[in-house]
Design a protein around this motif. Structure first.
Motif, PDB file in Angstrom:
ATOM      1  N   THR A 287     -61.587  41.663 -15.420  1.00 35.27           N
ATOM      2  CA  THR A 287     -61.841  41.914 -16.831  1.00 35.27           C
ATOM      3  C   THR A 287     -61.281  43.249 -17.294  1.00 35.27           C
ATOM      4  OG1 THR A 287     -63.885  40.621 -16.701  1.00 35.27           O
ATOM      5  CG2 THR A 287     -63.628  42.067 -18.614  1.00 35.27           C
ATOM      6  N   LEU A 288     -61.447  44.298 -16.475  1.00 33.20           N
ATOM      7  CA  LEU A 288     -61.177  45.650 -16.946  1.00 33.20           C
ATOM      8  C   LEU A 288     -59.787  46.180 -16.646  1.00 33.20           C
ATOM      9  CD1 LEU A 288     -64.654  47.153 -16.103  1.00 33.20           C
ATOM     10  CD2 LEU A 288     -63.705  46.808 -18.364  1.00 33.20           C
ATOM     11  N   VAL A 289     -59.148  45.702 -15.580  1.00 31.18           N
ATOM     12  CA  VAL A 289     -57.820  46.235 -15.252  1.00 31.18           C
ATOM     13  C   VAL A 289     -56.812  45.989 -16.376  1.00 31.18           C
ATOM     14  CG1 VAL A 289     -55.840  46.017 -13.695  1.00 31.18           C
ATOM     15  CG2 VAL A 289     -58.147  46.257 -12.760  1.00 31.18           C
ATOM     16  N   PRO A 290     -56.752  44.772 -16.967  1.00 33.15           N
ATOM     17  CA  PRO A 290     -55.818  44.596 -18.092  1.00 33.15           C
ATOM     18  C   PRO A 290     -56.121  45.519 -19.269  1.00 33.15           C
ATOM     19  CG  PRO A 290     -56.524  42.464 -17.248  1.00 33.15           C
ATOM     20  CD  PRO A 290     -57.391  43.493 -16.594  1.00 33.15           C
ATOM     21  N   ILE A 291     -57.409  45.722 -19.572  1.00 36.05           N
ATOM     22  CA  ILE A 291     -57.779  46.651 -20.645  1.00 36.05           C
ATOM     23  C   ILE A 291     -57.281  48.050 -20.314  1.00 36.05           C
ATOM     24  CG2 ILE A 291     -59.688  47.671 -21.951  1.00 36.05           C
ATOM     25  CD1 ILE A 291     -61.381  45.301 -21.265  1.00 36.05           C
TER      26      ILE A 291
ATOM     27  N   ARG B 165     -45.564  48.257 -21.455  1.00 33.59           N
ATOM     28  CA  ARG B 165     -46.928  47.736 -21.311  1.00 33.59           C
ATOM     29  C   ARG B 165     -46.933  46.340 -20.698  1.00 33.59           C
ATOM     30  NH1 ARG B 165     -48.583  48.190 -26.444  1.00 33.59           N
ATOM     31  NH2 ARG B 165     -48.081  46.009 -26.886  1.00 33.59           N
ATOM     32  N   GLY B 166     -45.988  45.486 -21.097  1.00 31.86           N
ATOM     33  CA  GLY B 166     -45.919  44.141 -20.539  1.00 31.86           C
ATOM     34  C   GLY B 166     -45.599  44.160 -19.055  1.00 31.86           C
ATOM     35  N   LEU B 167     -44.650  45.001 -18.664  1.00 29.49           N
ATOM     36  CA  LEU B 167     -44.290  45.113 -17.245  1.00 29.49           C
ATOM     37  C   LEU B 167     -45.486  45.552 -16.413  1.00 29.49           C
ATOM     38  CD1 LEU B 167     -41.073  46.725 -15.811  1.00 29.49           C
ATOM     39  CD2 LEU B 167     -43.295  47.386 -14.912  1.00 29.49           C
ATOM     40  N   LEU B 168     -46.149  46.614 -16.861  1.00 27.56           N
ATOM     41  CA  LEU B 168     -47.283  47.132 -16.089  1.00 27.56           C
ATOM     42  C   LEU B 168     -48.447  46.150 -16.063  1.00 27.56           C
ATOM     43  CD1 LEU B 168     -47.338  50.909 -17.112  1.00 27.56           C
ATOM     44  CD2 LEU B 168     -46.254  49.826 -15.143  1.00 27.56           C
ATOM     45  N   ASN B 169     -48.606  45.372 -17.127  1.00 23.89           N
ATOM     46  CA  ASN B 169     -49.702  44.408 -17.146  1.00 23.89           C
ATOM     47  C   ASN B 169     -49.378  43.139 -16.363  1.00 23.89           C
ATOM     48  OD1 ASN B 169     -52.337  44.680 -18.121  1.00 23.89           O
ATOM     49  ND2 ASN B 169     -51.617  44.964 -20.214  1.00 23.89           N
TER      50      ASN B 169
ATOM     51  N   PRO C 278     -51.489  35.244 -20.707  1.00 30.98           N
ATOM     52  CA  PRO C 278     -52.775  35.204 -21.423  1.00 30.98           C
ATOM     53  C   PRO C 278     -53.599  36.478 -21.281  1.00 30.98           C
ATOM     54  CG  PRO C 278     -52.352  33.083 -20.418  1.00 30.98           C
ATOM     55  CD  PRO C 278     -51.274  33.993 -19.926  1.00 30.98           C
ATOM     56  N   ASN C 279     -53.686  37.021 -20.075  1.00 27.47           N
ATOM     57  CA  ASN C 279     -54.434  38.266 -19.891  1.00 27.47           C
ATOM     58  C   ASN C 279     -53.763  39.434 -20.598  1.00 27.47           C
ATOM     59  OD1 ASN C 279     -56.547  37.203 -18.435  1.00 27.47           O
ATOM     60  ND2 ASN C 279     -55.656  37.651 -16.438  1.00 27.47           N
ATOM     61  N   ILE C 280     -52.415  39.457 -20.596  1.00 26.45           N
ATOM     62  CA  ILE C 280     -51.699  40.525 -21.285  1.00 26.45           C
ATOM     63  C   ILE C 280     -51.991  40.476 -22.776  1.00 26.45           C
ATOM     64  CG2 ILE C 280     -49.406  41.401 -21.887  1.00 26.45           C
ATOM     65  CD1 ILE C 280     -48.425  40.450 -19.176  1.00 26.45           C
TER      66      ILE C 280
ATOM     67  N   GLY D 113     -63.442  45.810 -25.305  1.00 21.83           N
ATOM     68  CA  GLY D 113     -64.147  45.417 -24.091  1.00 21.83           C
ATOM     69  C   GLY D 113     -64.928  44.129 -24.250  1.00 21.83           C
ATOM     70  N   ILE D 114     -65.726  44.031 -25.305  1.00 19.92           N
ATOM     71  CA  ILE D 114     -66.554  42.839 -25.507  1.00 19.92           C
ATOM     72  C   ILE D 114     -65.686  41.617 -25.787  1.00 19.92           C
ATOM     73  CG2 ILE D 114     -66.893  43.370 -27.952  1.00 19.92           C
ATOM     74  CD1 ILE D 114     -69.388  41.604 -25.610  1.00 19.92           C
ATOM     75  N   CYS D 115     -64.595  41.801 -26.526  1.00 18.69           N
ATOM     76  CA  CYS D 115     -63.728  40.657 -26.844  1.00 18.69           C
ATOM     77  C   CYS D 115     -63.021  40.137 -25.598  1.00 18.69           C
ATOM     78  CB  CYS D 115     -62.709  41.052 -27.905  1.00 18.69           C
ATOM     79  SG  CYS D 115     -63.396  41.271 -29.556  1.00 18.69           S
ATOM     80  N   ILE D 116     -62.527  41.038 -24.769  1.00 20.24           N
ATOM     81  CA  ILE D 116     -61.864  40.597 -23.544  1.00 20.24           C
ATOM     82  C   ILE D 116     -62.881  39.974 -22.590  1.00 20.24           C
ATOM     83  CG2 ILE D 116     -60.626  41.393 -21.491  1.00 20.24           C
ATOM     84  CD1 ILE D 116     -59.103  43.285 -23.200  1.00 20.24           C
ATOM     85  N   ALA D 117     -64.103  40.475 -22.605  1.00 22.59           N
ATOM     86  CA  ALA D 117     -65.148  39.863 -21.783  1.00 22.59           C
ATOM     87  C   ALA D 117     -65.411  38.428 -22.229  1.00 22.59           C
ATOM     88  CB  ALA D 117     -66.428  40.687 -21.865  1.00 22.59           C
ATOM     89  N   ILE D 118     -65.388  38.182 -23.532  1.00 23.95           N
ATOM     90  CA  ILE D 118     -65.556  36.812 -24.040  1.00 23.95           C
ATOM     91  C   ILE D 118     -64.433  35.923 -23.526  1.00 23.95           C
ATOM     92  CG2 ILE D 118     -65.516  35.386 -26.125  1.00 23.95           C
ATOM     93  CD1 ILE D 118     -66.889  37.736 -27.581  1.00 23.95           C
ATOM     94  N   CYS D 119     -63.196  36.423 -23.616  1.00 23.07           N
ATOM     95  CA  CYS D 119     -62.047  35.647 -23.129  1.00 23.07           C
ATOM     96  C   CYS D 119     -62.139  35.418 -21.625  1.00 23.07           C
ATOM     97  CB  CYS D 119     -60.746  36.364 -23.480  1.00 23.07           C
ATOM     98  SG  CYS D 119     -60.414  36.492 -25.247  1.00 23.07           S
TER      99      CYS D 119
END
Length: 748
Positions: free
Chosen positions: A124-128, A139-143, A654-656, A668-674
């Motif tokens: 959950t948190l690494v992509p954020i 940003r895309g490469l690193l993600n 999708p995670n990116i 944080g809350i939105c990515i947690a929902i996803c």
């Protein structure tokens, strides 16, 4: 694409190293996934487990990941990203030790639960974390690193299990407990190396800490521009609009008026002395811009947001045009000064002092003429700042590259700063009469971007709502996204502020309740994109294909070949799995290379059709009669092509996307929902496979996967915007302004 030289890589080295350290969590996830797949064979034999308990041992980490995801986002928005990554590393380490010790199945189940908690936090948190620390251009490469690290770890873990399977009595405790060793490295990195996310620090008002982190990540002392951008990212909602200007030679763009005579025309200066250009508003609103720009503007059912985002990435000619004369530096339509000549003008306090001095001098003028200030300015250095020409209508003078204060039309003060990706962040001081007749004053925040099209050649005529433009040369267009600054509330204005940014963000940021923020039109539309693409990704069949790949490879004769080499069935299956995961790595490397060049959207639209074709061919081979050699060869090729292409596009993107499209206060809350949707769909797909296999067979399952991939392509084409190289704050602003304007248009 903006090419990055050696000095550019040097500046980005801090962000790259931090991203690599953070993705150790994904490495541990991949390692554990492979380790449990191998160890469960020996666990079942040694502990004499029933099929239910065996499934629970494997699924316990999935249960833990799903459970922690329900609250990880909200907690990370409160306590920060770094503490949650530290917690993840500690959970990995402790679970590894407990699995190494496990005296019985109950302790093992507890250890697997702890392991799942660590996995859930990392996923959950690494992509954020990466999105909030990475420069827009990479940003895309690193993600994409999490995908690469996870797959690489699976390969290494399968190799380890294969080697251990050759022993007389393989130890499942050791297979699982080895996780503690790389976990200890992760603990050390999380505690002693990883900084807190600068965006989270700014959201909590910890400006000095955020500045130090940014200086470390960017390898430069001057981070005032990005600091200002991070502050502006705190706002959710508010009134926003998109405006457009057309820029051309002064003697050609004006019709019957002298340059500067028309109150709506702005005089600009070119890169060379004596050159004169003017900017003229076209009168275009965001809806009309959406309807006119881009090659997809008239596609039925196309979400206008997709067209709006796409218009940003339309390319302009690089040379031989007026653009190359007024915008010689790619990626910034404003930067024409020596990049080293901004030191005395880049700190925030200097900007704010100049802003206040100007307002006190010109504050009495009614200066709200929309965006009369030019979108391009004649740059000056500290050497010529005392030789500024007299202020006249439409003139604009800026000092500095990354942060500057500039003076605009009719007594306006504008602060401008380069925020990357061809975008500039500016503030405009404006005064106007309110409904009660009293004067109201405040700053406007303006995100500016170079034009999305070029048109006229000599002898042509271009008609725009702002007036007919006689084309004696070329013209360019510049888009401006205008809204109220995140921190400039009426309450703050009453305190006699000294500038548009860096003023107590923790005390002046939006206090919107969480539930209200989630219902804000831009956030709501972003959630539709994020949740939708996570659901479709899981039902596109990657788990099913990977599950059956070893079986398919065995049927293709690989196991027979390995048996001839003296390998047992179990060892052969481990080696086949290692080979399968190894084949993913080249595809992920391709994705890393292309993610910031072709972009997320185009990569999805290009790779999903290949998934569809491979699944359809696989299905056909299942339904028709052919020789066993041909059958095995076709199916082997299909599954290998499928997962290699999947990890190059549909796997990481999708995670990116989910890490990019939500505002900082609710990211944080939105990515947690996803992520929660991701885990639930993962459970559904995994545990319905045996049922579907017994009812509709392998051909039916793969037919469903192919149908979902078709739906996925349609969804991406109609709903998923392109976000490459755009600052996170600009992405969320686009969602907000586009969603509000589109909803307003529907209501009319």
């Amino acid at each position: 694409m903006n090419q990055i030289g050696p000095s550019g890589f040097e500046e980005m080295r801090g962000a790259v190293l931090v991203a690599l350290a953070a993705t150790v969590g994904n490495f541990l996830q991949g390692w554990d996934n492979a380790a449990i797949a191998g160890a469960v064979i020996y666990i079942k034999a040694e502990l004499d487990l029933s099929s239910t308990i065996e499934g629970l041992v494997v699924a316990m980490s999935l249960i833990g990941a799903t459970a922690i995801t329900t609250c990880s986002g909200a907690i990370s928005d409160t306590v920060g990203r770094r503490p949650m990554l530290i917690a993840s590393s500690l959970l990995y380490f402790v679970s590894g030790l407990v699995m190494l010790w496990s005296p019985n199945v109950y302790v093992l189940l507890f250890a697997r639960l702890l392991d799942g908690l660590g996995i859930g936090l990392a996923v959950t948190l690494v992509p954020i974390y990466i999105s909030e620390t990475a420069p827009p251009d990479i940003r895309g490469l690193l993600n994409t690193l999490p995908q690469f690290m996870g797959s690489g770890a699976m390969f290494l873990s399968y190799c380890m299990i294969f080697a251990m399977s050759l022993e007389t009595s393989p130890s499942w405790k050791l297979m699982l407990g080895v996780l503690a060793i790389p976990s200890l490295v992760y603990v050390a990195l999380a505690i002693f190396f990883l900084p807190e996310s600068p965006r989270w620090l700014v959201s909590k008002g910890k400006m000095q800490e955020a500045k130090k982190v940014l200086q470390r990540l960017r390898g430069t002392e001057d981070v005032s521009g990005e600091m200002a951008l991070l502050v502006e990212g705190l706002g959710i909602g508010g009134e926003k609009s998109i405006e457009e200007y057309i820029i051309g030679p002064a003697d050609e763009l004006t019709d019957d008026h002298e340059a500067g005579g028309d109150q709506s025309t702005v005089k600009l200066y070119g890169a060379e002395e004596g050159l004169s250009w003017v900017a003229k508003p076209t009168g275009q609103s965001s809806i009309s811009l959406v309807s006119r720009h881009g090659s997809l503007a008239n596609v039925p059912l196309m979400d206008p947001l997709v067209t709006l985002f796409g218009s940003v990435h339309e390319k302009l000619p690089e040379s031989g045009s007026m653009r190359s004369m007024i915008m010689p530096n790619f990626g910034s339509m404003f930067s024409q000064a020596d990049p080293h000549a901004h030191g005395d003008h880049s700190d925030e306090e200097s900007q704010l002092r100049h802003g206040e001095e100007y307002r006190s001098e010109h504050g009495g003028a009614d200066s709200d003429d929309d965006l009369q200030s030019p979108l391009i300015s004649r740059q000056t250095t500290s050497m010529d700042k005392d030789m500024l020409p007299p202020l006249s209508h439409g003139s604009l003078l800026s000092m500095g590259r990354r942060g500057s204060v500039v003076q605009g039309t009719a007594g306006e003060a504008v602060a401008a700063t380069d925020i990357g990706g061809g975008w500039q962040l500016a503030w405009q001081w404006a005064e106007k009469e309110g409904e009660d007749g009293k004067k109201e004053a405040g700053f406007k925040r303006v995100y500016l971007h170079e034009g999305v099209a070029t048109a006229s050649r000599r002898g042509s005529l271009v008609s725009l709502p702002g007036g007919d433009v006689a084309g004696g040369g070329e013209y360019i267009q510049a888009a401006a996204l205008v809204s109220s600054p995140a921190l400039y509330s009426k309450e703050l204005l009453s305190q006699h502020p000294v500038g548009p940014a860096m003023v107590h963000p923790s005390g002046t940021a939006s206090k919107t309740p969480m539930w209200a923020a989630l219902l804000e039109p831009g956030v709501r539309r972003a959630l539709i994109v994020g949740v939708g693409i996570q659901i479709l990704q899981q039902f596109a069949g990657i788990n099913g294909v990977l599950y059956y790949t070893p079986q398919i490879l065995e049927e293709a004769g690989v196991s027979v070949l390995l048996a001839d080499l003296g390998l047992g069935t179990t060892s052969a299956s481990f080696l086949i799995s290692a080979f399968t995961t190894f084949l993913m790595l080249p595809g992920i490397l391709v994705a890393m290379r292309l993610m910031d060049i072709t972009g997320r959207r185009l990569l999805l639209l290009s790779t999903i059709p290949i998934l569809i074709v491979s699944l359809v061919i696989f299905d056909i081979s299942e339904l028709i009669t052919m020789s066993s050699v041909a059958h095995s060869g076709i199916e082997t090729a299909c599954v290998i092509i499928y997962f290699c292409v999947f990890v190059a596009g549909y796997g990481p993107i999708p995670n990116i996307l989910c890490s990019e499209i939500f505002p900082t206060p609710v990211r944080g809350i939105c990515i947690a929902i996803c992520a929660l949707v991701f885990w639930i769909c993962d459970i559904i797909v995994t545990y319905t496979l045996p049922v579907l296999l017994s009812t509709i067979g392998l051909a039916g399952i793969f037919a469903i996967y192919a149908a979902v991939c078709v739906i996925s392509w349609i969804f991406v084409f109609l709903k998923v915007p392109e976000t490459k190289s755009m600052p996170l704050e600009v992405i969320t602003e686009f969602f907000s302004v586009g969603a509000r304007q589109i909803d307003a248009a529907k209501g009319e």
